[in-house]
Design a protein around this motif. Structure first.
Motif, PDB file in Angstrom:
ATOM      1  N   ALA A 480      27.916  49.005  43.063  1.00  0.00           N
ATOM      2  CA  ALA A 480      28.682  50.322  43.029  1.00  0.00           C
ATOM      3  C   ALA A 480      29.630  50.502  42.223  1.00  0.00           C
ATOM      4  O   ALA A 480      29.876  51.258  41.331  1.00  0.00           O
ATOM      5  N   ASP A 481      31.304  49.632  42.255  1.00  0.00           N
ATOM      6  CA  ASP A 481      32.002  50.037  41.115  1.00  0.00           C
ATOM      7  C   ASP A 481      31.749  50.037  39.900  1.00  0.00           C
ATOM      8  O   ASP A 481      31.808  50.258  38.862  1.00  0.00           O
ATOM      9  N   ILE A 482      30.759  48.880  39.154  1.00  0.00           N
ATOM     10  CA  ILE A 482      30.117  48.065  37.625  1.00  0.00           C
ATOM     11  C   ILE A 482      28.849  49.767  37.057  1.00  0.00           C
ATOM     12  O   ILE A 482      29.609  50.449  36.671  1.00  0.00           O
ATOM     13  N   VAL A 483      28.296  50.168  38.624  1.00  0.00           N
ATOM     14  CA  VAL A 483      27.131  50.660  38.130  1.00  0.00           C
ATOM     15  C   VAL A 483      27.966  52.742  38.301  1.00  0.00           C
ATOM     16  O   VAL A 483      27.630  53.180  36.818  1.00  0.00           O
ATOM     17  N   HIS A 484      28.718  53.103  38.469  1.00  0.00           N
ATOM     18  CA  HIS A 484      29.599  54.060  38.615  1.00  0.00           C
ATOM     19  C   HIS A 484      30.316  53.972  36.881  1.00  0.00           C
ATOM     20  O   HIS A 484      30.349  54.808  36.803  1.00  0.00           O
ATOM     21  N   ALA A 485      31.265  53.055  36.573  1.00  0.00           N
ATOM     22  CA  ALA A 485      31.771  52.656  34.883  1.00  0.00           C
ATOM     23  C   ALA A 485      30.978  52.752  34.529  1.00  0.00           C
ATOM     24  O   ALA A 485      30.887  53.623  33.430  1.00  0.00           O
ATOM     25  N   LEU A 486      29.811  52.280  34.760  1.00  0.00           N
ATOM     26  CA  LEU A 486      28.341  53.174  33.721  1.00  0.00           C
ATOM     27  C   LEU A 486      27.432  53.430  33.417  1.00  0.00           C
ATOM     28  O   LEU A 486      27.472  54.449  32.186  1.00  0.00           O
ATOM     29  N   ALA A 487      28.008  54.641  34.519  1.00  0.00           N
ATOM     30  CA  ALA A 487      27.367  56.145  35.195  1.00  0.00           C
ATOM     31  C   ALA A 487      28.755  57.131  34.039  1.00  0.00           C
ATOM     32  O   ALA A 487      27.556  58.036  33.509  1.00  0.00           O
ATOM     33  N   ALA A 488      29.755  56.912  33.895  1.00  0.00           N
ATOM     34  CA  ALA A 488      30.566  57.540  32.694  1.00  0.00           C
ATOM     35  C   ALA A 488      30.070  57.401  31.436  1.00  0.00           C
ATOM     36  O   ALA A 488      30.556  58.364  30.784  1.00  0.00           O
ATOM     37  N   HIS A 489      29.686  56.366  31.218  1.00  0.00           N
ATOM     38  CA  HIS A 489      29.412  55.732  29.610  1.00  0.00           C
ATOM     39  C   HIS A 489      27.749  56.276  29.574  1.00  0.00           C
ATOM     40  O   HIS A 489      28.156  56.430  27.804  1.00  0.00           O
ATOM     41  N   GLN A 490      26.904  57.187  29.939  1.00  0.00           N
ATOM     42  CA  GLN A 490      25.627  58.326  30.008  1.00  0.00           C
ATOM     43  C   GLN A 490      25.589  59.208  29.640  1.00  0.00           C
ATOM     44  O   GLN A 490      25.768  59.771  29.694  1.00  0.00           O
ATOM     45  N   THR A 491      25.054  59.295  28.297  1.00  0.00           N
ATOM     46  CA  THR A 491      24.721  60.506  27.712  1.00  0.00           C
ATOM     47  C   THR A 491      23.460  60.866  27.926  1.00  0.00           C
ATOM     48  O   THR A 491      22.844  62.831  27.469  1.00  0.00           O
ATOM     49  N   ARG A 492      22.481  60.514  28.987  1.00  0.00           N
ATOM     50  CA  ARG A 492      21.484  61.366  29.397  1.00  0.00           C
ATOM     51  C   ARG A 492      20.509  60.708  30.125  1.00  0.00           C
ATOM     52  O   ARG A 492      21.396  59.354  31.052  1.00  0.00           O
TER      53      ARG A 492
END
Length: 492
Positions: A480-492
């Motif tokens: 969860a911590d990793i995908v939450h951090a990745l989600a913050a960088h997603q633009t679409r």
């Protein structure tokens, strides 16, 4: 002599479907119009209301083109809860904001919980605030588009928009209203004026009716546009998952409907109000009924993504390859949170994970892992339902994903539960047609849509799936911590 019939139309996430059904339940004709949603920003999922009406007219024209049937009533349903705001003249002010797959209103949820109290909201409304709550999305429009919101006077969902266009009536069914948290009091079964006045003081909230009640009759103008006879009744309609449940008779206490569609939806009928932070408590589509519901943000959406990504010609090929892959997908494990997740995770920032990939894995393995991931999600929801007092006595499957039977078999193997599959699995449009037939005469679901087969768990798969399910439950908190951090960088 023309055959007396009814029409049912459902506006779904990826398509609109229509059926022409004889009064004895015989499916005379069906039609589909595919469409896509708009994703203008991360977490935003929208659709123009013009699509709903245009496709309705097109479907009805196709279904009635040969003139062989005399349409006596119309049933409608649609995805929900959605937020379509119009001005006083019923001109849409912006595209409709869709149901829980749209996750934009996180700040509004936090603010409303702080102001109104999370426990107080759940006690009055049945459900807490989440991405599914239409009231929070109305608050988002007020915050982010204040000039537009100042002109808003009415609230529609796909089914009520079709009703308005067909009959001129401005109404909404009780079930749909119960998903506008925190605007509706699920105990009193009415709008809750203090909170509605706080969030949308200038909106004229629609009068409430039950799904199968008549909303009005087809106007002369609607008859001209659609070819339907003027003066025939139109039901009030409801959200698609609840119409699907009605289409297979899954609305008595103890029933659980599994809707295999673009998203997976679960509707369990309970005798009394049950609430849970990780589920939705709603009033039912029929008078006096209550439900405990859950929904995954994706299911068929992931399988469609895989089909397109892998260049597979059709689902039949993928199902055959997934069958060959076997139990456990050759050591692949997937989290199906590709659009965040709704119940029971309630995490809009969750993301999909595929664990265990090697260079030897095939698209059949990936497809099998997606089907199994949905099954694990269903089991997770079932456990959440039972943890708060739900008593599941019968499971009924419906929707396009029941075709081919592999998916339903995997779900039964993972959950350990048999599933009834009825003769017609078209779903919501057929449920709307059934309600329309019941409005004008006698029509029972058992006569219309008898049980075709019961999918039973295979004992040999149980032990393997038990191990994989535990890994599935461990994978989300571990990543969860990793995908939450990745989600913050997603633009679409």
């Amino acid at each position: 002599m023309a055959l007396n019939a009814v029409i049912g139309v459902d506006i779904g996430t990826s398509s609109s479907k229509g059926v022409l059904v004889a009064l004895d339940g015989t499916l005379l004709r069906s039609a589909v119009r595919a469409h896509t949603v708009d994703r203008p920003a991360p977490g935003h999922v929208e659709m123009a209301a013009d699509v709903w009406w245009t496709e309705f007219v097109s479907l009805v024209r196709e279904l009635t083109a040969d003139g062989a049937a005399d349409v006596r009533a119309v049933g409608v349903s649609g995805m929900g809860p959605c937020v379509l705001l119009t001005d006083a003249d019923d001109v849409p002010l912006r595209p409709a904001i869709l149901y829980g797959v749209d996750t934009r209103a996180t700040e509004q949820i936090t603010r409303l919980e702080h102001r109104l109290g999370a426990e107080q909201i759940r006690a009055r409304c049945g459900s807490g605030l989440s991405s599914q709550a239409a009231g929070a999305k109305i608050a988002w429009v007020a915050d982010e588009e204040p000039e537009l919101f100042a002109r808003a006077r009415r609230l529609y969902m796909p089914s009520s928009w079709l009703v308005r266009k067909l009959t001129g009536s401005y109404v909404l069914d009780h079930h749909s209203a119960s998903q506008t948290t925190p605007l509706y009091d699920t105990v009193a079964r009415s709008w809750y004026d203090p909170w509605a006045g706080l969030i949308c003081p200038d909106l004229e909230l629609p009068p409430l009716r039950w799904s199968g009640e008549a909303a009005g009759t087809v106007t002369a103008e609607a008859a001209r546009l659609t070819g339907l006879p003027a003066g025939i009744p139109v039901i009030t309609g409801t959200v698609d998952a609840w119409a699907e449940a009605l289409s297979v008779g899954a609305h008595t206490v103890g029933d659980l409907m599994l809707m295999y569609g673009t998203t997976m939806f679960l509707v369990h009928t309970v005798p009394d109000l049950l609430t849970a932070p990780a589920l939705w408590s709603t009033v039912g589509a029929l008078p006096g009924t209550r439900n405990l519901a859950g929904g995954m943000a994706t299911s068929g959406a992931v399988t469609a993504w895989l089909r397109d990504l892998c260049g597979a010609p059709d689902y039949a090929d993928l199902l055959h390859e997934a069958e060959k892959s076997g139990t456990g997908a050759n050591g692949l494990l997937m989290l199906p949170y590709f659009a965040g997740e709704r119940t029971p995770v309630m995490d809009p920032q969750a993301r999909g994970v595929i664990a265990g990939l090697t260079l030897s894995h095939t698209r059949g393995d990936l497809y099998r892992a997606a089907l199994e991931a949905t099954a694990y999600g269903v089991r997770h929801n079932i456990e959440a339902i039972e943890a708060v007092g739900g008593d599941i006595r019968r499971v009924v499957a419906v929707g396009g994903g029941t075709q081919g039977r592999l998916w339903t078999r995997i779900v039964s193997d993972v959950t350990g539960r048999p599933q009834e599959v009825r003769t017609t699995s078209i779903g919501a449009s057929y449920g709307g047609a059934l309600l329309a037939a019941q409005l004008i005469g006698d029509a029972s679901v058992d006569a219309w849509n008898p049980v075709q087969e019961t999918v039973v768990p295979e004992p040999g798969a149980a032990a393997r799936y038990e191990e994989l399910y535990r890994l599935y439950r461990d994978l989300y908190p571990a990543s969860a911590d990793i995908v939450h951090a990745l989600a913050a960088h997603q633009t679409r």
